[in-house]
Design a protein around this motif. Structure first.
Motif, PDB file in Angstrom:
ATOM      1  N   PRO A  14      24.544  -2.118  88.137  1.00 54.64           N
ATOM      2  CA  PRO A  14      25.475  -1.514  87.175  1.00 54.64           C
ATOM      3  C   PRO A  14      25.398  -2.163  85.793  1.00 54.64           C
ATOM      4  O   PRO A  14      25.586  -1.480  84.781  1.00 54.64           O
ATOM      5  N   ILE A  15      25.103  -3.444  85.737  1.00 56.44           N
ATOM      6  CA  ILE A  15      25.102  -4.165  84.454  1.00 56.44           C
ATOM      7  C   ILE A  15      24.051  -3.583  83.500  1.00 56.44           C
ATOM      8  O   ILE A  15      24.204  -3.644  82.279  1.00 56.44           O
ATOM      9  N   LEU A  16      23.012  -2.966  84.071  1.00 56.35           N
ATOM     10  CA  LEU A  16      21.947  -2.418  83.217  1.00 56.35           C
ATOM     11  C   LEU A  16      22.404  -1.170  82.468  1.00 56.35           C
ATOM     12  O   LEU A  16      21.748  -0.724  81.535  1.00 56.35           O
ATOM     13  N   LYS A  17      23.541  -0.622  82.873  1.00 55.30           N
ATOM     14  CA  LYS A  17      24.082   0.548  82.160  1.00 55.30           C
ATOM     15  C   LYS A  17      24.922   0.121  80.960  1.00 55.30           C
ATOM     16  O   LYS A  17      25.418   0.948  80.202  1.00 55.30           O
ATOM     17  N   ARG A  18      25.124  -1.184  80.835  1.00 56.98           N
ATOM     18  CA  ARG A  18      25.970  -1.693  79.757  1.00 56.98           C
ATOM     19  C   ARG A  18      25.397  -1.459  78.386  1.00 56.98           C
ATOM     20  O   ARG A  18      24.190  -1.384  78.198  1.00 56.98           O
ATOM     21  N   THR A  25      33.512 -11.164  72.071  1.00 56.42           N
ATOM     22  CA  THR A  25      34.551 -12.113  72.458  1.00 56.42           C
ATOM     23  C   THR A  25      35.228 -11.734  73.765  1.00 56.42           C
ATOM     24  O   THR A  25      35.984 -12.510  74.319  1.00 56.42           O
ATOM     25  N   THR A  26      34.964 -10.529  74.238  1.00 57.97           N
ATOM     26  CA  THR A  26      35.576 -10.108  75.495  1.00 57.97           C
ATOM     27  C   THR A  26      34.490 -10.016  76.559  1.00 57.97           C
ATOM     28  O   THR A  26      33.728  -9.057  76.565  1.00 57.97           O
ATOM     29  N   PRO A  27      34.423 -11.019  77.430  1.00 64.44           N
ATOM     30  CA  PRO A  27      33.344 -11.011  78.407  1.00 64.44           C
ATOM     31  C   PRO A  27      33.321  -9.717  79.203  1.00 64.44           C
ATOM     32  O   PRO A  27      34.368  -9.226  79.627  1.00 64.44           O
ATOM     33  N   GLY A  28      32.128  -9.175  79.363  1.00 58.34           N
ATOM     34  CA  GLY A  28      31.981  -8.002  80.205  1.00 58.34           C
ATOM     35  C   GLY A  28      32.288  -6.691  79.511  1.00 58.34           C
ATOM     36  O   GLY A  28      32.073  -5.626  80.070  1.00 58.34           O
ATOM     37  N   GLU A  34      27.676  -0.598  71.316  1.00 58.98           N
ATOM     38  CA  GLU A  34      26.879   0.303  70.493  1.00 58.98           C
ATOM     39  C   GLU A  34      25.486   0.594  71.062  1.00 58.98           C
ATOM     40  O   GLU A  34      25.040   1.736  71.040  1.00 58.98           O
ATOM     41  N   THR A  35      24.845  -0.456  71.560  1.00 56.34           N
ATOM     42  CA  THR A  35      23.419  -0.349  71.850  1.00 56.34           C
ATOM     43  C   THR A  35      23.161  -0.580  73.331  1.00 56.34           C
ATOM     44  O   THR A  35      23.728  -1.497  73.912  1.00 56.34           O
ATOM     45  N   PRO A  36      22.282   0.211  73.948  1.00 56.35           N
ATOM     46  CA  PRO A  36      21.967  -0.054  75.353  1.00 56.35           C
ATOM     47  C   PRO A  36      21.322  -1.431  75.519  1.00 56.35           C
ATOM     48  O   PRO A  36      20.527  -1.844  74.678  1.00 56.35           O
ATOM     49  N   LEU A  37      21.681  -2.085  76.582  1.00 59.36           N
ATOM     50  CA  LEU A  37      21.143  -3.419  76.861  1.00 59.36           C
ATOM     51  C   LEU A  37      19.688  -3.324  77.318  1.00 59.36           C
ATOM     52  O   LEU A  37      19.348  -2.520  78.186  1.00 59.36           O
ATOM     53  N   PRO A  49      22.126  -7.111  92.275  1.00 60.60           N
ATOM     54  CA  PRO A  49      22.250  -5.709  92.689  1.00 60.60           C
ATOM     55  C   PRO A  49      23.463  -5.485  93.596  1.00 60.60           C
ATOM     56  O   PRO A  49      23.977  -6.430  94.208  1.00 60.60           O
ATOM     57  N   GLU A  50      23.883  -4.241  93.685  1.00 60.21           N
ATOM     58  CA  GLU A  50      25.067  -3.886  94.477  1.00 60.21           C
ATOM     59  C   GLU A  50      25.079  -4.482  95.892  1.00 60.21           C
ATOM     60  O   GLU A  50      26.108  -5.010  96.327  1.00 60.21           O
ATOM     61  N   PRO A  51      23.972  -4.400  96.655  1.00 62.07           N
ATOM     62  CA  PRO A  51      24.050  -4.924  98.022  1.00 62.07           C
ATOM     63  C   PRO A  51      24.394  -6.418  98.067  1.00 62.07           C
ATOM     64  O   PRO A  51      25.051  -6.882  99.013  1.00 62.07           O
TER      65      PRO A  51
END
Ligand code: PMP
Length: 420
Positions: A14-18, A25-28, A34-37, A49-51
């Motif tokens: 999921p983090i790759l969708k960030r 200043t706000t973790p997560g 603005e920009t895809p990671l 990963p999720e599992p």
């Protein structure tokens, strides 16, 4: 073009969708959003990963308890899962069984375990320990300090211009007074894949032990302790889709058995009186106190995840991305790439752009959503030798794509223009 379906792997993270951007200043959350990671800092740590996340959540939701000492059901369930995780790690690197796998906090702690529990007791002024000039501080500083305390000499096998080891020099360094050869398998700074088997044969010819720093190799290719000729092998779960706070030390059973403990306390003892203590069997003799239980169990889940992809496929993917990044960066005549070309490289590229400090570059890339690392990568003496204070490093893992490397290259191009 990829050895496996990268999109379906990406879907597990999921983090790759960030998105990133703005004032972090706000973790997560990243208020800018603005920009895809584009995450290319995998040699520092990989994503989970999720599992693996689910494994950790299942443990805390379902059977959280302390291990070994409980007779109640939850403790039994936790103990079985935690102990079986050792079996899973053993199988993964070709160890005989759980006796040969000690869970540590990370690679660094595994190096310290051997340095303290073996080195401090066994070494003296008549001995030498042989490292390479490209060791990570986790082994370099550790053996350097053990050398100071024991009087043992610490020698460094020279790195050649092209970033490979001078094996003639290795043969000179390793002699009958050598007690330990400790070498990084895949360099986190140069990407060099070192001929560990040759070093091990040299070491064993002189009755020395071999410690392999597998922090960058175990996550990225099939590794078997017998093939390597390793007496010890260290690696960290967080560089292979596992959680932080857990790593492993493989040690040959007879060596671990003969070694005294590292830390003392609960869980590592068999019988204690006011005067004397006897110690537990392997590997528990080396795991004092409450261990990282959820992390250990999740380590096994991370191994399941990467082995489902297949370690040969992971290596092929790393090779594909690294070769592409190498070729694309080679197109710039003001970019210096460090380390060897071709088939002696692992899945990362360290480089500098003329006239742009690696930290500035990294900061500009961050504006493009591209996460790389800038610095000495815990190899300061090597950077001194290279004559640079820092390098930029892009490093790849199973979820990275060729398009992400295109984004990296575009961002570097913009940075060049900006500084021109
Ligand atoms: N050795 C190498 C080659 C590494 O890349 C790293 C991590 N950068 C380490 C050792 C140390 O790993 P950890 O921080 O997990 O102890």
């Amino acid at each position: 073009r990829y050895p496996f379906d990268v999109e379906s792997i990406r879907a597990e993270f999921p983090i790759l969708k960030r998105h990133v951007g703005g004032d972090a200043t706000t973790p997560g959350e990243g208020p800018g959003d603005e920009t895809p990671l584009v995450y290319l800092d995998n040699a520092a740590t990989t994503h989970t990963p999720e599992p693996v996340v689910e494994t950790i959540a299942d443990y805390y939701r379902g059977y959280n308890a302390n291990v070994h000492r409980g007779i109640h059901q939850l403790s039994q369930e936790a103990s079985v899962a935690y102990e079986e995780a050792h079996d899973r790690v053993a199988e993964f690197v070709g160890a005989e069984g759980r006796e040969e796998i000690v869970f540590t906090k990370n690679t660094t702690e595994a190096e310290n375990l051997v340095a303290y529990a073996w080195g401090l007791r066994e070494l003296g002024p008549e001995d030498n320990v042989v490292l390479t000039e490209m060791e990570h501080h986790s082994s370099l500083v550790t053996w350097q300090q053990i050398g100071k305390r024991t009087g043992a000499e610490v020698r460094f096998i020279a790195v050649e211009e092209d970033g490979t080891l001078d094996m003639d020099h290795a043969a000179e360094c390793i002699d009958d007074a050598t007690a330990m050869v400790s070498a990084v398998h895949v360099s986190n700074a140069l990407a060099t894949i070192n001929p560990v088997r040759e070093l091990a044969d040299l070491a064993h010819d002189h009755d020395a032990y071999v410690f392999v720093d597998g922090a960058q190799s175990v996550p990225t290719r099939p590794v078997d302790v017998d093939d390597l000729g390793a007496d010890f092998l260290a690696f960290s779960a967080h560089k292979m889709c596992g959680p932080t706070g857990i790593g492993a030390l493989y040690g040959r059973e007879e060596i671990l058995d003969a070694m005294g403990p590292f830390n003392y306390g609960g869980d590592m003892i068999r019988r204690v009186s006011y005067e004397e203590t006897t110690f537990e069997d392997l590997p528990w003799k080396f795991e004092a106190g409450t261990p990282s239980i959820a992390q250990g169990i999740a380590f096994a889940a991370a191994i399941d995840f990467v082995e489902d992809i297949g370690m040969e496929n992971v290596r092929a993917h790393e090779d594909l991305l690294a070769a592409y990044a190498y070729d694309r960066l080679s197109e710039f005549d003001d970019v210096t790439i460090y380390g060897p070309p071709g088939d002696r490289r692992g899945g990362l590229v360290s480089f500098n752009v003329d006239g742009v400090h690696a930290h500035d570059l990294s900061s500009i890339l961050n504006d493009f959503g591209v996460a790389i690392r800038a610095g000495d990568h815990c190899t300061q003496p090597l950077h001194d030798k290279l004559g640079v204070s820092s390098t930029a490093r892009a490093s790849f893992y199973v979820y990275n794509t060729l398009e992400e490397i295109d984004t990296l290259v575009e961002a570097i191009d913009e940075a060049r223009e900006l500084f021109a």
